[in-house]
Design an enzyme around this catalytic site. Structure first.
Site, mmCIF file in Angstrom:
data_model
loop_
_atom_site.group_PDB
_atom_site.id
_atom_site.type_symbol
_atom_site.label_atom_id
_atom_site.label_comp_id
_atom_site.label_asym_id
_atom_site.label_seq_id
_atom_site.Cartn_x
_atom_site.Cartn_y
_atom_site.Cartn_z
ATOM 1 N N HIS A 18 0.678 -1.501 -0.042
ATOM 2 C CA HIS A 18 -0.376 0.026 -0.292
ATOM 3 C C HIS A 18 0.591 1.491 -0.471
ATOM 4 C CE1 HIS A 18 -2.266 -3.004 2.406
ATOM 5 N NE2 HIS A 18 -3.245 -2.362 2.138
ATOM 6 N N ASP A 35 2.265 2.251 3.054
ATOM 7 C CA ASP A 35 3.365 0.571 3.803
ATOM 8 C C ASP A 35 4.809 1.800 3.176
ATOM 9 O OD1 ASP A 35 1.503 -0.917 4.399
ATOM 10 O OD2 ASP A 35 1.783 -1.982 2.687
HETATM 11 C C1 XUL Z 1 -7.694 -6.338 4.844
HETATM 12 C C2 XUL Z 1 -6.563 -7.078 3.756
HETATM 13 C C3 XUL Z 1 -5.863 -5.761 2.788
HETATM 14 C C4 XUL Z 1 -5.621 -6.576 1.361
HETATM 15 C C5 XUL Z 1 -4.582 -4.850 0.535
HETATM 16 O O1 XUL Z 1 -8.383 -7.621 5.508
HETATM 17 O O2 XUL Z 1 -6.972 -8.033 3.196
HETATM 18 O O3 XUL Z 1 -4.725 -5.903 3.425
HETATM 19 O O4 XUL Z 1 -4.916 -7.288 0.652
HETATM 20 O O5 XUL Z 1 -5.533 -4.069 0.964
#
Ligand code: XUL
Ligand code: CO
Length: 436
Positions: free
Chosen positions: A99, A102
């Site tokens: 993300h 992150d």
């Molecule tokens: C949350 C989840 C996220 C997604 C990406 O449950 O799975 O981390 O994978 O946003």
């Protein structure tokens, strides 16, 4: 600086090895199903769990030993980049996912956040060049910051929608800069707390608007990317709009987006929705939208997303079988959306956990291929539905019947003429166990 100085490149040593830091089942170069295992599986590290997660839970703070933490958040962010590439190189993993939040600190404004992202992605780009490691997918985190309290694309606040759009735009710019072939939307807060104050119709229309803007922006910047939606029924929202694969498909069809998206399915999200993982994969596969997977497992005794590294062999086999049947995952791969348990707080646990997950899935993949080669499920299914190959069954599936002709046929049958053979389901399960 080296973050894992005592750990060497992890090698395949075979199933009898007692070396904790070796693969016992995952041999990256072994040819299975016509391809090296590393290409069949396309493993990816989840930046948020592996580099960012500090082991805290709602009842206690940070516990993880992580040598990359620095007083200055930008220094921490840079250190994480080096730690990420060292870990991937040593594990022989070729992809990672992240993300925006992150990789870089958010600072005081979106503008500052974007500057931080630019600096960190420059560094990531250099490390990618040095190692050949790639980004499987990236995404925008539109759920952590305070303004996303009521969602992003589905927020009742138009300013928040605009900020979300800006984050998606930047996400696609990064996607192009780092040449990622997939872009993920996971809408943890795209849902509602109560219908008493929710305009569901406007919220869903707006979510579709955001997705359409993303599609046209990717075209505008000339970046060919597979968009993925990751379903999850709840947490953090009480009800999440992308509840499961079926619900997400209905949304995509309603808004004419079914050609532009595939799904990124996660094992623990499936179980939270009351499904097995293989159910979610099957629904997606049959609808041509099985794009990528987030590999983990939950704890069926708990009602929340525990994101454990996958070690359950049987459930992994059934998941890998769907991937084999799908002919692979195309531009997608297997991302470990998995975190070490709070009590596995040492740096080296990051290695042990990935090795466990990779070994489990490699073993599962090989068994799934064997099941396919043996025609294990194909034969069971062929036999179970054989009444559709001849006579009235053949007429039904070839579209040659209507209610009148079927009624004429049925009225001639006596109850005793209807033969339903036993499924011998216990025998099937026991035979399946023989593959373990
Ligand atoms: C949350 C989840 C996220 C997604 C990406 O449950 O799975 O981390 O994978 O946003
Ligand atoms: Co996930």
């Amino acid at each position: 600086m080296k973050y894992f100085p005592s750990i060497q490149h992890i090698k395949y040593e075979g199933k009898d090895s007692n070396n904790m830091f070796a693969f016992r089942h995952y041999n990256p170069d072994e040819i299975v199903n016509g391809k090296p295992m590393k290409e069949n599986l396309r493993f990816a590290v989840a930046y948020w769990h592996t580099l960012v997660n500090d082991g805290s839970d709602p009842f206690g703070g940070s516990v993880n030993n992580r040598d990359w933490i620095h007083n200055d958040p930008m220094e921490t962010a840079k250190n994480r980049v080096y730690a990420n590439f060292e870990l991937l190189e040593k594990l022989g993993i070729e992809y990672f996912c992240f993300h925006d939040l992150d990789i870089a600190p958010t600072g005081e404004s979106l503008l500052e956040f974007h500057k931080n992202i630019d600096e960190i992605t420059d560094l990531i780009q250099l490390e990618m060049k040095r190692t050949g490691i790639k980004v499987l997918w990236n995404t925008a985190n539109m759920f952590t910051q305070k303004h996303y309290i009521n969602g992003a694309g589905t927020s009742p606040n138009a300013d928040v929608f605009a900020i979300a759009a800006a984050q998606v735009k930047k996400g696609l710019d990064i996607c192009k800069k780092l040449n990622a072939k997939n872009y993920v939307f996971w809408g943890g807060r795209e849902g509602y707390e109560t219908l008493l104050n929710t305009d569901m119709e406007l919220e869903l229309n707006n979510l579709a608007r955001l997705y359409k803007m993303a599609i046209s922006y990717a075209k505008e910047i000339g970046h060919e990317v597979q968009f993925l939606i990751e379903p999850k029924p709840k947490e953090p929202s009480k009800h999440q709009y992308d509840f499961d694969a079926t619900t997400t498909l209905a949304f995509l069809y309603k808004y004419g987006l079914e050609k532009d998206f595939k799904l990124n399915l996660e094992a623990n999200h499936a179980t939270l929705a009351g499904h097995t993982f293989e159910h979610e994969l099957r629904v997606s596969r049959l609808n041509g939208v099985l794009g990528s997977i987030d590999a983990n497992q939950g704890d069926l005794l708990l009602g929340w997303d525990t994101d454990e590294f996958p070690t359950d062999l049987m459930s992994s086999i059934l998941a890998m079988y769907e991937i084999v049947e799908n002919g692979g995952l195309g531009t997608g791969g297997i991302n470990f959306d998995s975190k070490v348990r709070r009590s596995s707080f040492e740096m080296e646990d990051l290695f042990l956990a990935h090795i466990a997950g990779m070994d489990t899935l490699a073993r599962a993949y090989k068994i799934a291929v064997k099941l396919k080669e043996d025609g294990f499920f194909d034969n069971i299914i062929k036999e179970r539905y054989e009444s559709y190959n001849t006579g009235i069954g053949k007429d039904i599936v070839s579209g040659n019947c209507d209610l009148k002709s079927l009624s004429e046929y049925a009225l001639k049958l006596k109850n005793n003429d209807i033969k339903n053979p036993s499924s011998h389901i216990e025998y099937v399960k026991s035979k399946l166990n023989d593959y373990l």
